[in-house]
Design an enzyme around this catalytic site. Structure first.
Site, PDB file in Angstrom:
ATOM      1  N   SER A 143      88.890  13.421  -9.373  1.00 43.84           N
ATOM      2  CA  SER A 143      88.231  13.746  -8.101  1.00 43.84           C
ATOM      3  C   SER A 143      88.151  15.264  -7.951  1.00 43.84           C
ATOM      4  O   SER A 143      88.837  16.003  -8.665  1.00 43.84           O
ATOM      5  CB  SER A 143      89.071  13.167  -6.954  1.00 43.84           C
ATOM      6  OG  SER A 143      88.668  13.707  -5.710  1.00 43.84           O
ATOM      7  N   TYR A 156      96.073  10.789  -1.526  1.00 43.37           N
ATOM      8  CA  TYR A 156      94.907  10.770  -2.431  1.00 43.37           C
ATOM      9  C   TYR A 156      94.875  12.054  -3.265  1.00 43.37           C
ATOM     10  O   TYR A 156      94.715  12.017  -4.489  1.00 43.37           O
ATOM     11  CB  TYR A 156      93.629  10.625  -1.609  1.00 43.37           C
ATOM     12  CG  TYR A 156      92.379  10.421  -2.435  1.00 43.37           C
ATOM     13  CD1 TYR A 156      92.059   9.176  -2.957  1.00 43.37           C
ATOM     14  CD2 TYR A 156      91.509  11.475  -2.696  1.00 43.37           C
ATOM     15  CE1 TYR A 156      90.909   8.980  -3.715  1.00 43.37           C
ATOM     16  CE2 TYR A 156      90.357  11.293  -3.445  1.00 43.37           C
ATOM     17  CZ  TYR A 156      90.061  10.043  -3.947  1.00 43.37           C
ATOM     18  OH  TYR A 156      88.926   9.859  -4.698  1.00 43.37           O
TER      19      TYR A 156
HETATM   20  P1  NAP Z   1      84.865   2.012  -3.942  1.00 43.53           P
HETATM   21  O1  NAP Z   1      83.477   1.492  -3.822  1.00 43.53           O
HETATM   22  O2  NAP Z   1      85.806   1.867  -2.822  1.00 43.53           O
HETATM   23  O3  NAP Z   1      85.479   1.423  -5.280  1.00 43.53           O
HETATM   24  C1  NAP Z   1      86.845   1.362  -5.526  1.00 43.53           C
HETATM   25  C2  NAP Z   1      87.092   0.281  -6.557  1.00 43.53           C
HETATM   26  O4  NAP Z   1      88.505   0.155  -6.799  1.00 43.53           O
HETATM   27  C3  NAP Z   1      86.593  -1.079  -6.065  1.00 43.53           C
HETATM   28  O5  NAP Z   1      86.105  -1.801  -7.150  1.00 43.53           O
HETATM   29  C4  NAP Z   1      87.890  -1.689  -5.553  1.00 43.53           C
HETATM   30  O6  NAP Z   1      87.852  -3.089  -5.484  1.00 43.53           O
HETATM   31  C5  NAP Z   1      88.841  -1.191  -6.619  1.00 43.53           C
HETATM   32  N1  NAP Z   1      90.218  -1.363  -6.193  1.00 43.53           N
HETATM   33  C6  NAP Z   1      90.853  -0.756  -5.172  1.00 43.53           C
HETATM   34  N2  NAP Z   1      92.100  -1.214  -5.053  1.00 43.53           N
HETATM   35  C7  NAP Z   1      92.262  -2.143  -6.014  1.00 43.53           C
HETATM   36  C8  NAP Z   1      93.340  -2.997  -6.402  1.00 43.53           C
HETATM   37  N3  NAP Z   1      94.519  -2.995  -5.760  1.00 43.53           N
HETATM   38  N4  NAP Z   1      93.159  -3.843  -7.427  1.00 43.53           N
HETATM   39  C9  NAP Z   1      91.970  -3.879  -8.088  1.00 43.53           C
HETATM   40  N5  NAP Z   1      90.924  -3.094  -7.773  1.00 43.53           N
HETATM   41  C10 NAP Z   1      91.067  -2.245  -6.750  1.00 43.53           C
HETATM   42  O7  NAP Z   1      84.785   3.571  -4.190  1.00 43.53           O
HETATM   43  P2  NAP Z   1      84.264   4.422  -5.444  1.00 43.53           P
HETATM   44  O8  NAP Z   1      83.814   5.690  -4.886  1.00 43.53           O
HETATM   45  O9  NAP Z   1      83.357   3.654  -6.312  1.00 43.53           O
HETATM   46  O10 NAP Z   1      85.645   4.683  -6.180  1.00 43.53           O
HETATM   47  C11 NAP Z   1      85.824   4.573  -7.582  1.00 43.53           C
HETATM   48  C12 NAP Z   1      86.732   5.684  -8.055  1.00 43.53           C
HETATM   49  O11 NAP Z   1      86.072   6.922  -7.887  1.00 43.53           O
HETATM   50  C13 NAP Z   1      88.031   5.783  -7.257  1.00 43.53           C
HETATM   51  O12 NAP Z   1      89.103   6.075  -8.133  1.00 43.53           O
HETATM   52  C14 NAP Z   1      87.769   6.957  -6.330  1.00 43.53           C
HETATM   53  O13 NAP Z   1      88.943   7.586  -5.930  1.00 43.53           O
HETATM   54  C15 NAP Z   1      86.931   7.825  -7.235  1.00 43.53           C
HETATM   55  N6  NAP Z   1      86.150   8.870  -6.557  1.00 43.53           N
HETATM   56  C16 NAP Z   1      85.139   8.539  -5.687  1.00 43.53           C
HETATM   57  C17 NAP Z   1      84.419   9.571  -5.087  1.00 43.53           C
HETATM   58  C18 NAP Z   1      83.273   9.299  -4.150  1.00 43.53           C
HETATM   59  O14 NAP Z   1      82.712  10.248  -3.605  1.00 43.53           O
HETATM   60  N7  NAP Z   1      82.866   8.080  -3.927  1.00 43.53           N
HETATM   61  C19 NAP Z   1      84.722  10.890  -5.358  1.00 43.53           C
HETATM   62  C20 NAP Z   1      85.760  11.190  -6.231  1.00 43.53           C
HETATM   63  C21 NAP Z   1      86.457  10.166  -6.838  1.00 43.53           C
HETATM   64  P3  NAP Z   1      87.443  -3.810  -4.080  1.00 43.53           P
HETATM   65  O15 NAP Z   1      85.966  -3.647  -3.943  1.00 43.53           O
HETATM   66  O16 NAP Z   1      87.859  -5.215  -4.326  1.00 43.53           O
HETATM   67  O17 NAP Z   1      88.219  -3.125  -3.003  1.00 43.53           O
END
Ligand code: NAP
Length: 251
Positions: A143, A156
């Site tokens: 991130s 986080y």
């Molecule tokens: P998201 O849509 O909330 O996706 C998060 C994913 O992690 C979902 O598939 C979620 O499953 C899964 N997850 C969470 N807790 C879990 C658990 N206990 N067991 C299994 N799966 C779990 O958000 P995203 O942005 O795509 O996030 C993906 C990654 O990118 C994360 O590591 C996040 O920190 C990182 N990131 C995102 C951003 C951004 O701007 N969006 C920026 C920097 C980093 P469910 O759908 O079932 O909850």
């Protein structure tokens, strides 16, 4: 001439592949030729449809990554199903928002357990398999908070700074043994993770104004970096964190 980005025949495990960035990464890896093992706690139907439409093989593993309990079984199931595990993308992650003075131990533990502890122990389980074969690629989804402090997200920021550190540590231990460990630092993307920010008009427009590219990222913006790091094109790339952030960190 062979295409160094070709992932044909490779087996990729992507955690949190049902939605958001994990889904974008799974689709990009499948388009590059990899078979996808989608790991998570929710239905993967949409991702399955996209992977299969791209001509990719698909396998789903239901697992709750808030504990280390299912991690070895994820590796075993992948190897039993497809014969090997070549690529691991540690993408699953959560975020909890509150002022540091009010932040609870429960919100600390939940985020650290999923984002950092499970990512490490899944890397360890996959890494043992990869080291035995002398080949493998691990891509951690870090991130901007691997580089910056942020506000109202102490666990986080700690988890993502920790993940960047672990990426370097694992690279130092495994680079000489055929396993590449790297990370991607996404900027601000339109996913569930950023819903609260996007619903706050002040934060949302302040963020947008600071992004040199002039727009938030879409899940389709992230896959290219993952394909690169998962491919032979990155064979000499170890321990790095590639920002895919519309220029945010350059500012
Ligand atoms: P998201 O849509 O909330 O996706 C998060 C994913 O992690 C979902 O598939 C979620 O499953 C899964 N997850 C969470 N807790 C879990 C658990 N206990 N067991 C299994 N799966 C779990 O958000 P995203 O942005 O795509 O996030 C993906 C990654 O990118 C994360 O590591 C996040 O920190 C990182 N990131 C995102 C951003 C951004 O701007 N969006 C920026 C920097 C980093 P469910 O759908 O079932 O909850």
């Amino acid at each position: 001439m062979t295409n160094p980005f070709d992932l044909s025949g490779r087996i990729a495990v992507v955690t949190g592949a049902n939605t958001g960035l994990g889904q974008g990464i799974a689709l990009a890896l499948a388009q590059a030729g990899a078979a996808i093992v989608a790991v998570g706690r929710s239905a993967m139907d949409e991702t399955r449809a996209g992977v299969e439409a791209a001509g990719g093989r698909f396998h789903e593993i239901r697992a709750d990554l808030s504990t280390t309990e299912p991690l070895q079984a994820i590796v075993d199931d992948t190897v039993a199903h497809f014969g090997a595990l070549d690529i691991l993308v540690n993408n699953a992650g959560i975020i909890r928002r509150a002022d540091a003075v009010d932040f609870t131990e429960a919100d600390w533990d939940a985020v650290i357990d999923t984002n950092l502890k499970s990512a490490f122990f899944l890397s360890q389980a996959a890494g043992r398999h990869m080291l035995e074969r002398g080949r493998g690629k691990i891509v951690n989804i870090a991130s901007l908070l691997s580089f910056q402090g942020g506000i109202r997200i102490p666990s986080y920021t700690a988890s993502k700074s920790g993940l960047a550190g672990l990426t370097k540590l694992l690279a130092c231990e495994w680079a000489g043994r055929g396993v590449n460990v790297n990370a991607i630092a996404p900027g601000y993307f339109v996913t569930n993770n950023t819903q609260a920010l996007r619903e706050d008009p002040e934060r949302s427009s302040a963020i947008l104004a600071r992004i040199p590219a002039g727009r938030w990222g879409e899940p389709s913006d992230i896959g290219g970096a993952a394909v690169f790091l998962a491919s032979a094109a990155a064979d000499y790339v170890h321990g790095t964190v590639i920002a895919v952030d519309g220029g945010w960190l350059a500012r």
